[in-house]
Design an enzyme around this catalytic site. Sequence first.
Site, PDB file in Angstrom:
ATOM      1  N   GLY A 158       0.815  -1.202   0.000  1.00 17.21           N
ATOM      2  CA  GLY A 158       0.000   0.000   0.000  1.00 17.21           C
ATOM      3  C   GLY A 158       0.853   1.259   0.000  1.00 17.21           C
ATOM      4  O   GLY A 158       2.064   1.226   0.238  1.00 17.21           O
ATOM      5  N   CYS A 159       0.206   2.387  -0.272  1.00 14.59           N
ATOM      6  CA  CYS A 159       0.942   3.655  -0.400  1.00 14.59           C
ATOM      7  C   CYS A 159       1.518   4.114   0.937  1.00 14.59           C
ATOM      8  O   CYS A 159       2.717   4.413   1.034  1.00 14.59           O
ATOM      9  CB  CYS A 159       0.052   4.722  -1.025  1.00 14.59           C
ATOM     10  SG  CYS A 159      -1.556   4.944  -0.225  1.00 14.59           S
ATOM     11  N   TYR A 160       0.693   4.196   1.966  1.00 14.64           N
ATOM     12  CA  TYR A 160       1.202   4.587   3.283  1.00 14.64           C
ATOM     13  C   TYR A 160       2.268   3.600   3.793  1.00 14.64           C
ATOM     14  O   TYR A 160       3.318   4.023   4.295  1.00 14.64           O
ATOM     15  CB  TYR A 160       0.071   4.679   4.293  1.00 14.64           C
ATOM     16  CG  TYR A 160      -0.738   5.950   4.283  1.00 14.64           C
ATOM     17  CD1 TYR A 160      -0.149   7.207   4.384  1.00 14.64           C
ATOM     18  CD2 TYR A 160      -2.138   5.895   4.210  1.00 14.64           C
ATOM     19  CE1 TYR A 160      -0.906   8.365   4.408  1.00 14.64           C
ATOM     20  CE2 TYR A 160      -2.909   7.060   4.233  1.00 14.64           C
ATOM     21  CZ  TYR A 160      -2.290   8.288   4.333  1.00 14.64           C
ATOM     22  OH  TYR A 160      -3.039   9.438   4.359  1.00 14.64           O
TER      23      TYR A 160
END
Length: 354
Positions: A158-160
Amino acid sequence: MSIKAGIVGAAGFAGIELVRILTEHPTFELNVVTSDSLAGTPVTDLYPALLGHTDLAFEPHGLDALAECDAVFLAVPHTAAMSQVPALLEAGISVFDLSADYRLKDADVYERWYATRHTSPGLLEKAAFGLPELFASDLVRAAGERKAGHPALVACAGCYPTATSLAAAPAVRARLISGTVIVDAVSGVTGAGKKATERTHFCFANESVEAYGVGTHRHTPEIEQILGLPGRIVFTPHLAPLNRGILSTVYLPLDAEHAKGSSIEDIHALYEGFYADDGFVQALPIGSMPKTGSVAGSNSCHIGLALSQAGDMLIAVSAIDNLCKGAAGQAVQCANIVFGLPEATGLSASALPV
């Protein structure tokens, strides 16, 4: 020889970023883009920026449209991927999933945080974790499976978690830290997806910054899994009025030995050595801090480092483009590795200078 590719969910923000990258890729040939609601609509009607780069039109979701693909990228919400991955693998198609459905190795953890039953838990062990700088061996294994005639499944990070883990991993893996790690991360509005809500509507998001998912955000267990710190991450995301980008500030308490004996020069050298072979991650010079504008449109991650005044806390700050290194670019980076290409293939563009 070209590698035939398809994108499921190509009309969304991560999906259209995949279109942008793959239409310029020298080896992947983008043949299919799907969207049920936009079936029959040319991609360039929705995204005129791609005029002259693709003449594809959206097709309905379904295995028939993807049957000739060697690789399929799933840019769909969680649970939607689960309904498609088993059939794609059965058809011999390698899958690069941008959703959360196969990232967490424990089905119980997934079901607790996502409040839904996992319908193919047997594939969780098969899935390679798609964060190349930290899980290269997973992708090498997946490449070996594909070369042996078995389709690969890659669960892209995921991005985070990407921004946070790249900032924290060198210190964590060097066993410099002790106690709870605090993460404050700020994302642009595209990270919330294409459908506007009361939080992401322009009138509410503009000229405003807010924390959300405080203590409950679903990326928490993913960060804990990546860093091997179960129960030791406090993660607070924030929404900022910008289109693209994530800035993650990670507070890493040093253990007693390193709080007394480590200088910022020592830690900076550690980070430079850790990422010496990873062209997409740069530890900035001491005294410099990253900003989202410096990585927008690129697959890069910039990391800045500082010590607290007392010397007992390492502050690692990272910036990525949430749609590129946090999603589409990372998926293509993983696909390059799995298909035996140099991992930077098609991803060498610099960030937008202004």
